[in-house]
Design an enzyme around this catalytic site. Structure first.
Site, mmCIF file in Angstrom:
data_model
loop_
_atom_site.group_PDB
_atom_site.id
_atom_site.type_symbol
_atom_site.label_atom_id
_atom_site.label_comp_id
_atom_site.label_asym_id
_atom_site.label_seq_id
_atom_site.Cartn_x
_atom_site.Cartn_y
_atom_site.Cartn_z
ATOM 1 N N ASP A 1 0.789 -1.213 0.198
ATOM 2 C CA ASP A 1 0.129 0.117 -0.062
ATOM 3 C C ASP A 1 0.986 1.273 -0.064
ATOM 4 O O ASP A 1 1.879 0.989 0.285
ATOM 5 C CB ASP A 1 -0.779 0.088 1.430
ATOM 6 C CG ASP A 1 -1.674 1.229 1.383
ATOM 7 O OD1 ASP A 1 -2.222 1.498 0.348
ATOM 8 O OD2 ASP A 1 -1.817 1.868 2.594
ATOM 9 N N LEU A 2 0.502 2.381 -0.356
ATOM 10 C CA LEU A 2 1.225 3.629 -0.418
ATOM 11 C C LEU A 2 0.975 4.451 0.814
ATOM 12 O O LEU A 2 2.216 4.685 1.553
ATOM 13 C CB LEU A 2 0.945 4.268 -1.540
ATOM 14 C CG LEU A 2 1.656 5.601 -1.894
ATOM 15 C CD1 LEU A 2 3.220 5.537 -2.088
ATOM 16 C CD2 LEU A 2 1.111 6.334 -3.186
ATOM 17 N N ASP A 3 -0.232 4.974 0.940
ATOM 18 C CA ASP A 3 -0.494 6.113 2.218
ATOM 19 C C ASP A 3 -0.406 5.418 3.499
ATOM 20 O O ASP A 3 -1.184 4.720 3.557
ATOM 21 C CB ASP A 3 -1.843 6.665 1.699
ATOM 22 C CG ASP A 3 -2.013 7.271 0.273
ATOM 23 O OD1 ASP A 3 -1.198 8.321 0.466
ATOM 24 O OD2 ASP A 3 -2.595 6.953 -0.430
ATOM 25 N N THR B 1 1.301 9.832 4.005
ATOM 26 C CA THR B 1 0.560 10.756 3.451
ATOM 27 C C THR B 1 -0.885 10.786 4.192
ATOM 28 O O THR B 1 -1.729 11.602 3.862
ATOM 29 C CB THR B 1 0.083 10.528 1.898
ATOM 30 O OG1 THR B 1 -0.034 9.120 2.002
ATOM 31 C CG2 THR B 1 1.224 11.106 1.182
ATOM 32 N N LYS C 1 -8.950 5.654 6.421
ATOM 33 C CA LYS C 1 -7.527 4.889 5.812
ATOM 34 C C LYS C 1 -7.793 3.772 4.483
ATOM 35 O O LYS C 1 -8.691 2.926 5.005
ATOM 36 C CB LYS C 1 -6.586 4.510 6.903
ATOM 37 C CG LYS C 1 -5.826 5.888 7.804
ATOM 38 C CD LYS C 1 -5.151 5.132 8.617
ATOM 39 C CE LYS C 1 -4.214 6.212 9.532
ATOM 40 N NZ LYS C 1 -3.587 5.794 10.589
ATOM 41 N N GLY C 2 -7.143 4.045 3.551
ATOM 42 C CA GLY C 2 -7.441 2.925 2.722
ATOM 43 C C GLY C 2 -8.622 2.733 1.894
ATOM 44 O O GLY C 2 -9.043 2.319 0.867
ATOM 45 N N ARG D 1 -11.796 7.946 -2.430
ATOM 46 C CA ARG D 1 -12.031 9.402 -2.009
ATOM 47 C C ARG D 1 -13.575 9.602 -2.269
ATOM 48 O O ARG D 1 -14.153 10.030 -1.200
ATOM 49 C CB ARG D 1 -11.634 10.271 -3.199
ATOM 50 C CG ARG D 1 -11.164 11.617 -2.916
ATOM 51 C CD ARG D 1 -10.748 12.390 -4.250
ATOM 52 N NE ARG D 1 -9.533 11.811 -4.674
ATOM 53 C CZ ARG D 1 -9.018 12.292 -5.875
ATOM 54 N NH1 ARG D 1 -9.673 13.291 -6.449
ATOM 55 N NH2 ARG D 1 -7.745 11.787 -6.382
ATOM 56 N N SER E 1 -2.762 0.673 -4.282
ATOM 57 C CA SER E 1 -3.025 1.572 -3.815
ATOM 58 C C SER E 1 -4.597 1.989 -4.106
ATOM 59 O O SER E 1 -4.894 2.078 -5.299
ATOM 60 C CB SER E 1 -2.016 2.841 -3.929
ATOM 61 O OG SER E 1 -2.817 4.071 -3.273
ATOM 62 N N ALA E 2 -5.409 2.623 -3.456
ATOM 63 C CA ALA E 2 -6.639 3.154 -3.651
ATOM 64 C C ALA E 2 -6.521 4.758 -4.152
ATOM 65 O O ALA E 2 -7.413 5.217 -4.841
ATOM 66 C CB ALA E 2 -7.506 3.170 -2.503
ATOM 67 N N SER E 3 -5.409 5.195 -4.011
ATOM 68 C CA SER E 3 -5.032 6.524 -4.510
ATOM 69 C C SER E 3 -5.001 6.858 -5.963
ATOM 70 O O SER E 3 -4.361 6.227 -6.802
ATOM 71 C CB SER E 3 -3.887 7.020 -3.679
ATOM 72 O OG SER E 3 -3.618 8.538 -4.324
ATOM 73 N N ASN F 1 -3.489 9.420 -6.881
ATOM 74 C CA ASN F 1 -2.454 10.297 -6.800
ATOM 75 C C ASN F 1 -0.927 9.608 -6.443
ATOM 76 O O ASN F 1 0.070 10.117 -6.332
ATOM 77 C CB ASN F 1 -2.396 11.265 -5.691
ATOM 78 C CG ASN F 1 -3.422 12.311 -5.832
ATOM 79 O OD1 ASN F 1 -3.599 13.005 -7.223
ATOM 80 N ND2 ASN F 1 -4.493 12.493 -5.006
ATOM 81 N N LYS G 1 -11.097 -1.061 -1.610
ATOM 82 C CA LYS G 1 -10.953 -1.649 -0.552
ATOM 83 C C LYS G 1 -11.951 -1.359 0.612
ATOM 84 O O LYS G 1 -12.597 -0.362 0.848
ATOM 85 C CB LYS G 1 -9.592 -1.407 0.247
ATOM 86 C CG LYS G 1 -8.413 -1.577 -0.576
ATOM 87 C CD LYS G 1 -7.022 -0.873 0.009
ATOM 88 C CE LYS G 1 -5.763 -0.941 -0.983
ATOM 89 N NZ LYS G 1 -4.774 -0.405 -0.444
ATOM 90 N N GLU H 1 0.288 -3.040 4.679
ATOM 91 C CA GLU H 1 -0.922 -2.203 4.576
ATOM 92 C C GLU H 1 -1.094 -1.684 6.095
ATOM 93 O O GLU H 1 -0.883 -2.448 7.092
ATOM 94 C CB GLU H 1 -2.561 -3.083 4.528
ATOM 95 C CG GLU H 1 -2.905 -3.007 3.377
ATOM 96 C CD GLU H 1 -3.457 -1.491 3.010
ATOM 97 O OE1 GLU H 1 -3.734 -0.637 3.939
ATOM 98 O OE2 GLU H 1 -4.023 -1.558 2.006
ATOM 99 N N ASP H 2 -1.580 -0.303 6.007
ATOM 100 C CA ASP H 2 -1.572 0.355 7.430
ATOM 101 C C ASP H 2 -3.266 0.448 7.759
ATOM 102 O O ASP H 2 -3.527 1.006 8.783
ATOM 103 C CB ASP H 2 -1.240 1.536 7.421
ATOM 104 C CG ASP H 2 -1.967 2.837 6.316
ATOM 105 O OD1 ASP H 2 -2.221 2.352 5.437
ATOM 106 O OD2 ASP H 2 -2.134 3.740 6.941
HETATM 107 C C1 G6P Z 1 -5.483 5.913 0.090
HETATM 108 C C2 G6P Z 1 -5.967 6.606 1.415
HETATM 109 C C3 G6P Z 1 -7.056 7.249 1.561
HETATM 110 C C4 G6P Z 1 -7.533 7.871 0.432
HETATM 111 C C5 G6P Z 1 -7.403 7.050 -1.082
HETATM 112 C C6 G6P Z 1 -7.662 7.717 -2.113
HETATM 113 O O1 G6P Z 1 -6.125 4.628 0.328
HETATM 114 O O2 G6P Z 1 -5.599 5.829 2.776
HETATM 115 O O3 G6P Z 1 -7.212 7.898 2.585
HETATM 116 O O4 G6P Z 1 -8.807 8.503 0.403
HETATM 117 O O5 G6P Z 1 -6.075 6.570 -0.876
HETATM 118 O O6 G6P Z 1 -6.629 8.741 -2.382
HETATM 119 P P1 G6P Z 1 -6.629 9.779 -3.599
HETATM 120 O O7 G6P Z 1 -5.327 10.444 -3.630
HETATM 121 O O8 G6P Z 1 -7.216 9.196 -4.612
HETATM 122 O O9 G6P Z 1 -7.799 10.907 -2.934
HETATM 123 MG MG MG Z 2 -2.813 3.121 3.634
#
Ligand code: G6P
Ligand code: MG
Length: 218
Positions: free
Chosen positions: A9-11, A17, A45-46, A49, A114-116, A118, A145, A169-170
């Protein structure tokens, strides 16, 4: 030769982050008259958005129009990007680079899960993009997730069976996703929060090369 799939996982795992997500979500929530606690933040977390904003609105008993929903997501991300743009390699969490390099030297398969949306720009900022063979992020999945989709896509791209994958994972949702995917789940954080993981470590400084080797040899 044993080859396992290591999915990170990233964040909150590679970079902290999570603290920037928290600040940006709380700013946004406060701007519409909602507040939430650190405990509630654990549930964000995880989580994608969209799902995060849905949860925050539910905590505040608020319903809004779809156009306002889209605007709020946009505003949160703009605020979040201001923190992200200042990041550099000094923000990589302790011993993450040592663990990545150990696995790379051992010819292990490494992916980001990662779910992000970014994720790529963040990895570029901290100069870790080249360490990952595959990247699965919020742009590649349809189910957030705790659905295991992100990790199952990662395993498939790495060409490794899910049972031979290890996930770092956190988040509560991420550990659940790894468990459902039949992968070995390693929680990074507190045992109180991540008790459902196969292993829990405070951070990567507690994860020895011997432990990593034992996962590879399994
Ligand atoms: C990660 C973080 C979440 C965040 C999600 C989406 O999983 O832990 O807190 O909401 O990514 O990230 P984004 O950068 O796309 O808003
Ligand atoms: Mg995370």
């Amino acid at each position: 030769m044993n080859k396992k799939g290591f999915i990170f996982d990233l964040d909150g795992v590679i970079v902290d982050t999570a603290k920037y997500h928290f600040l940006a979500w709380r700013n946004l929530a406060n701007s519409i008259g909602i507040d939430f606690t650190h405990e509630q933040n654990e549930q964000l977390k995880g989580v994608s958005r969209i799902k995060s904003l849905e949860k925050i609105l539910a905590w505040g008993n608020k319903t809004i129009l779809d156009t306002e929903f889209q605007q709020l997501m946009h505003d949160k991300n703009e605020d979040y990007l201001q923190y992200i743009n200042k990041m550099d390699a000094s923000e990589i969490l302790p011993d993450v680079s040592r663990v990545l390099d150990f696995l790379i030297e051992g010819n292990q398969a490494i992916a980001l899960g990662s779910a992000s949306k970014n994720a790529r720009p963040i990895l570029e900022k901290v100069d870790l993009l080249s360490k990952f063979e595959e990247i699965v992020d919020g742009n590649d999945v349809t189910k957030a997730k705790p659905d295991p989709e992100v990790f199952l896509i990662g395993a498939k791209l790495l060409n490794i069976n899910p049972e031979d994958c290890i996930v770092f994972e956190d988040s509560v949702a991420g550990i659940e996703a790894a468990n459902v995917a039949n992968m070995i789940s390693i929680g990074i954080g507190s045992k109180n929060v991540l008790g459902h993981a196969n292993h829990v470590f405070k951070d990567f400084t507690e994860i020895s090369n011997e432990f990593l080797q034992s996962l590879i040899d399994k």
